[in-house]
Design a protein around this motif. Structure first.
Motif, PDB file in Angstrom:
ATOM      1  N   ASP A  95       0.833  -1.201   0.000  1.00  0.00           N
ATOM      2  CA  ASP A  95       0.000   0.000   0.000  1.00  0.00           C
ATOM      3  C   ASP A  95       0.869   1.254   0.000  1.00  0.00           C
ATOM      4  O   ASP A  95       0.569   2.229  -0.694  1.00  0.00           O
ATOM      5  N   MET A  96       1.948   1.211   0.773  1.00  0.00           N
ATOM      6  CA  MET A  96       2.866   2.351   0.793  1.00  0.00           C
ATOM      7  C   MET A  96       3.536   2.516  -0.563  1.00  0.00           C
ATOM      8  O   MET A  96       3.733   3.640  -1.032  1.00  0.00           O
ATOM      9  N   SER A  97       3.872   1.406  -1.211  1.00  0.00           N
ATOM     10  CA  SER A  97       4.493   1.465  -2.537  1.00  0.00           C
ATOM     11  C   SER A  97       3.563   2.118  -3.554  1.00  0.00           C
ATOM     12  O   SER A  97       4.007   2.751  -4.497  1.00  0.00           O
ATOM     13  N   CYS A  98       2.257   1.928  -3.348  1.00  0.00           N
ATOM     14  CA  CYS A  98       1.253   2.538  -4.231  1.00  0.00           C
ATOM     15  C   CYS A  98       0.873   3.944  -3.775  1.00  0.00           C
ATOM     16  O   CYS A  98      -0.057   4.543  -4.304  1.00  0.00           O
ATOM     17  N   GLN A  99       1.573   4.447  -2.786  1.00  0.00           N
ATOM     18  CA  GLN A  99       1.409   5.803  -2.258  1.00  0.00           C
ATOM     19  C   GLN A  99       0.016   6.063  -1.680  1.00  0.00           C
ATOM     20  O   GLN A  99      -0.515   7.155  -1.784  1.00  0.00           O
ATOM     21  N   HIS A 100      -0.555   5.042  -1.035  1.00  0.00           N
ATOM     22  CA  HIS A 100      -1.815   5.247  -0.332  1.00  0.00           C
ATOM     23  C   HIS A 100      -1.548   6.098   0.904  1.00  0.00           C
ATOM     24  O   HIS A 100      -0.473   6.062   1.487  1.00  0.00           O
ATOM     25  N   GLU A 101      -2.549   6.838   1.311  1.00  0.00           N
ATOM     26  CA  GLU A 101      -2.451   7.678   2.502  1.00  0.00           C
ATOM     27  C   GLU A 101      -2.337   6.805   3.755  1.00  0.00           C
ATOM     28  O   GLU A 101      -2.948   5.741   3.822  1.00  0.00           O
ATOM     29  N   PRO A 102      -1.595   7.269   4.767  1.00  0.00           N
ATOM     30  CA  PRO A 102      -1.470   6.497   6.007  1.00  0.00           C
ATOM     31  C   PRO A 102      -2.818   6.125   6.635  1.00  0.00           C
ATOM     32  O   PRO A 102      -2.980   5.017   7.134  1.00  0.00           O
ATOM     33  N   ALA A 103      -3.793   7.036   6.594  1.00  0.00           N
ATOM     34  CA  ALA A 103      -5.105   6.746   7.188  1.00  0.00           C
ATOM     35  C   ALA A 103      -5.785   5.580   6.465  1.00  0.00           C
ATOM     36  O   ALA A 103      -6.416   4.732   7.104  1.00  0.00           O
ATOM     37  N   ARG A 104      -5.649   5.514   5.159  1.00  0.00           N
ATOM     38  CA  ARG A 104      -6.240   4.417   4.387  1.00  0.00           C
ATOM     39  C   ARG A 104      -5.545   3.095   4.723  1.00  0.00           C
ATOM     40  O   ARG A 104      -6.197   2.060   4.878  1.00  0.00           O
ATOM     41  N   ILE A 105      -4.236   3.140   4.837  1.00  0.00           N
ATOM     42  CA  ILE A 105      -3.471   1.935   5.193  1.00  0.00           C
ATOM     43  C   ILE A 105      -3.896   1.458   6.575  1.00  0.00           C
ATOM     44  O   ILE A 105      -4.151   0.266   6.783  1.00  0.00           O
ATOM     45  N   LEU A 106      -4.019   2.370   7.520  1.00  0.00           N
ATOM     46  CA  LEU A 106      -4.396   2.008   8.873  1.00  0.00           C
ATOM     47  C   LEU A 106      -5.796   1.392   8.910  1.00  0.00           C
ATOM     48  O   LEU A 106      -6.016   0.405   9.626  1.00  0.00           O
ATOM     49  N   ARG A 107      -6.741   1.943   8.157  1.00  0.00           N
ATOM     50  CA  ARG A 107      -8.090   1.366   8.128  1.00  0.00           C
ATOM     51  C   ARG A 107      -8.042  -0.093   7.665  1.00  0.00           C
ATOM     52  O   ARG A 107      -8.714  -0.952   8.235  1.00  0.00           O
ATOM     53  N   LEU A 133       3.308   3.290  11.811  1.00  0.00           N
ATOM     54  CA  LEU A 133       3.813   2.665  13.033  1.00  0.00           C
ATOM     55  C   LEU A 133       3.226   3.329  14.276  1.00  0.00           C
ATOM     56  O   LEU A 133       2.753   2.653  15.197  1.00  0.00           O
ATOM     57  N   ASP A 134       3.227   4.653  14.332  1.00  0.00           N
ATOM     58  CA  ASP A 134       2.685   5.373  15.484  1.00  0.00           C
ATOM     59  C   ASP A 134       1.208   5.049  15.684  1.00  0.00           C
ATOM     60  O   ASP A 134       0.744   4.865  16.817  1.00  0.00           O
ATOM     61  N   SER A 135       0.463   4.961  14.594  1.00  0.00           N
ATOM     62  CA  SER A 135      -0.960   4.631  14.680  1.00  0.00           C
ATOM     63  C   SER A 135      -1.169   3.206  15.171  1.00  0.00           C
ATOM     64  O   SER A 135      -2.076   2.949  15.978  1.00  0.00           O
TER      65      SER A 135
END
Length: 185
Positions: free
Chosen positions: A30-42, A81-83
């Motif tokens: 997801d990070m490689s696809c540049q998704h937002e941190p909030a989307r990754i966390l969900r 990580l913080d989330s």
């Protein structure tokens, strides 16, 4: 993200359980696809919730550092990580969080494949061995009392040659009197 499909976590938990613990390392693609941190966390929350709803505690492994991805990657990784750490604090009896950066050095090129994103075979083995130790230290309190003595009595074993080629994402083997238990991520 990468087009993989399979049973899914909920079905795996139901059909192949019971499980004492689930280790979830996700979000890198997801990070490689540049998704937002909030989307990754969900997305990560859904995976952990599927386990918790079935009474299975989890270990959250944030995406690992990626030596070739630069400072923006690390900023996003730290946000995820913080989330995850905050989620673990809010659910201390169900969830723990471990930072892969504490398990494999991003400063050692031999730990990383040429893409600088994935672990090398050595990095995978190092990750798996260090993860096993971290799970003992961090996660033992999350496990049901009847599981604790068996895990606590286990000793970390060297990976078998047959497994080493399959460890691209990391794994750890435990020797126990009752046989082998594998933790694979």
């Amino acid at each position: 993200v990468m087009g993989f499909s399979g049973k899914g976590l909920a079905r795996t938990l139901e059909e192949h359980g019971p499980f004492d613990l689930v280790v979830i390392m996700a979000g890198t693609n997801d990070m490689s696809c540049q998704h937002e941190p909030a989307r990754i966390l969900r997305s990560l929350e859904l995976l952990h919730s599927a386990c918790h709803a079935r009474g299975v505690p989890t270990v959250a492994l944030a995406p690992p550092p990626a030596p070739s991805r630069g400072p923006v990657w690390e900023v996003v990784r730290q946000q995820v990580l913080d989330s995850l750490r905050l989620l673990a604090v809010m659910a201390p009896t169900r969830m723990a969080c471990i930072d892969p950066a504490e398990l494999v050095s991003s400063a050692r090129p031999d730990m990383w494949d040429a893409d600088g994103l994935h672990f090398s075979p050595l990095g995978s083995c190092t990750f798996g061995q260090n993860l096993a130790s971290a799970v003992l230290r961090t996660v033992l309190p999350l496990l049901k009392p009847e599981v604790q003595p068996a895990v606590g009595a286990g000793r970390l074993c060297q990976p078998l040659n047959a497994w080493q080629q399959q460890w691209q994402m990391g794994a750890a083997l435990w020797c126990q009197p009752a046989g082998w238990v594998m933790v694979q991520v």
